[in-house]
Design an enzyme around this catalytic site. Structure first.
Site, PDB file in Angstrom:
ATOM      1  N   GLY A  33      -0.171  -6.460  11.069  1.00 36.03           N
ATOM      2  CA  GLY A  33      -1.405  -5.809  10.704  1.00 36.03           C
ATOM      3  C   GLY A  33      -1.539  -5.454   9.194  1.00 36.03           C
ATOM      4  O   GLY A  33      -0.756  -5.847   8.236  1.00 36.03           O
ATOM      5  N   ASN A  34      -2.596  -4.486   8.840  1.00 37.05           N
ATOM      6  CA  ASN A  34      -2.549  -4.059   7.564  1.00 37.05           C
ATOM      7  C   ASN A  34      -2.968  -2.427   7.652  1.00 37.05           C
ATOM      8  O   ASN A  34      -3.093  -1.911   8.532  1.00 37.05           O
ATOM      9  CB  ASN A  34      -3.536  -4.665   6.872  1.00 37.05           C
ATOM     10  CG  ASN A  34      -4.852  -4.999   7.152  1.00 37.05           C
ATOM     11  OD1 ASN A  34      -5.700  -3.675   7.174  1.00 37.05           O
ATOM     12  ND2 ASN A  34      -5.306  -5.934   8.010  1.00 37.05           N
ATOM     13  N   ARG A  35      -3.243  -1.901   6.462  1.00 37.63           N
ATOM     14  CA  ARG A  35      -3.312  -0.543   6.190  1.00 37.63           C
ATOM     15  C   ARG A  35      -4.605  -0.076   6.148  1.00 37.63           C
ATOM     16  O   ARG A  35      -5.106   0.976   5.622  1.00 37.63           O
ATOM     17  CB  ARG A  35      -2.631   0.012   5.073  1.00 37.63           C
ATOM     18  CG  ARG A  35      -1.051  -0.141   5.296  1.00 37.63           C
ATOM     19  CD  ARG A  35      -0.258   0.369   3.904  1.00 37.63           C
ATOM     20  NE  ARG A  35      -0.481   1.436   3.437  1.00 37.63           N
ATOM     21  CZ  ARG A  35      -0.186   2.050   2.250  1.00 37.63           C
ATOM     22  NH1 ARG A  35       0.580   1.205   1.437  1.00 37.63           N
ATOM     23  NH2 ARG A  35      -0.404   3.103   1.865  1.00 37.63           N
TER      24      ARG A  35
END
Ligand code: CTP
Ligand code: CA
Length: 228
Positions: A33-35
């Protein structure tokens, strides 16, 4: 002035906004995932609705309440986001890709939870490349449709932005400078908006709402005039 007397300069328009960050499943309990928090995309959706647009918000993995009067399509992975965005874009006047879309996904999904074992080291996760939704929108766009991308850049921010704008075939690219503390999960944002026509609009650090309003100003200026 630019928004007209009632401020509803997007009335009668359908706009699509993507928000949040995709998650690429590894196994039933894990993902890459990412932020991205989704705050910028939600600000874009809210402000477009306030300006009279019909808004479709394709939201990936956000923890935010649905904006009033906005159609929300929840998605998980980049593949799901692609499907939802392309479907919603079919009759859209503008599409704004504010979401952080994973460039890669695990090449194979493991249907059972990956276990550590005593006698073997960790297995590498092989990755495959995801489709580039923004570039595809640039290729399949209908006449008069305005396409907007976002880019988080480090190093040669503007140069990277110009090259990316050309590569993607978008009308506008909102370029953010990112670092450890900048942008992600913060309510404010500073950006430069680059236009395929060579234009450049600097947006000072401020609320994501203010950047959203500027994006819609630039989009509205590029929409073909409507009605009588
Ligand atoms: N984007 C997309 N589909 C992808 C990757 C990115 O639609 N598979 C969109 C993002 O939503 C964003 C824009 O493309 O609006 C720019 O994303 P970015 O990650 O900066 O661009 P990339 O082409 O992936 O380049 P980089 O190698 O810098 O990550
Ligand atoms: Ca990327």
């Amino acid at each position: 002035l630019a928004r007209g007397a009632d401020g509803r300069d997007l009335a009668g328009r359908h706009v699509v906004v993507s928000a949040g960050g995709t998650r690429e499943p590894i196994d039933p309990v894990r993902f890459i995932g990412n932020r991205s928090s989704g705050l910028q995309g939600y600000a874009l959706a809210r402000t477009a609705a306030a300006r009279g647009a019909r808004v479709t918000l394709v939201a990936a993995n956000v923890a935010l309440p649905d904006p009033a009067g906005v159609r929300v399509m929840p998605v998980g992975s980049a593949a799901e986001m692609r499907e939802a965005v392309l479907q919603a874009a079919a009759d859209a006047d503008a599409v704004v890709m504010a979401a952080a879309v994973a460039d890669f996904r695990p090449a194979e999904y493991r249907g059972s939870k990956i276990k550590k074992s005593e006698d073997a080291g960790p297995e590498p996760i092989r990755l495959s490349r995801n489709a580039d939704i923004l570039a595809e929108l640039g290729r399949v766009r209908g006449p008069g449709q305005v396409i907007v991308g976002f880019a988080a850049e480090t190093d040669d921010v503007l140069e990277n932005g110009r090259a990316k704008l050309a590569r993607k075939g978008s009308d506008l690219l909102v370029v953010n400078q990112v670092g450890e503390d900048l942008t992600f999960g913060r309510p404010d944002n500073a950006a430069v908006v680059l236009g395929a026509d060579g234009s450049r609009t600097d947006v000072p650090r401020g609320a994501k709402e203010a950047l959203a309003e500027t994006v819609w100003d630039l989009v509205a200026a590029r929409l073909e005039p409507r009605g009588a």
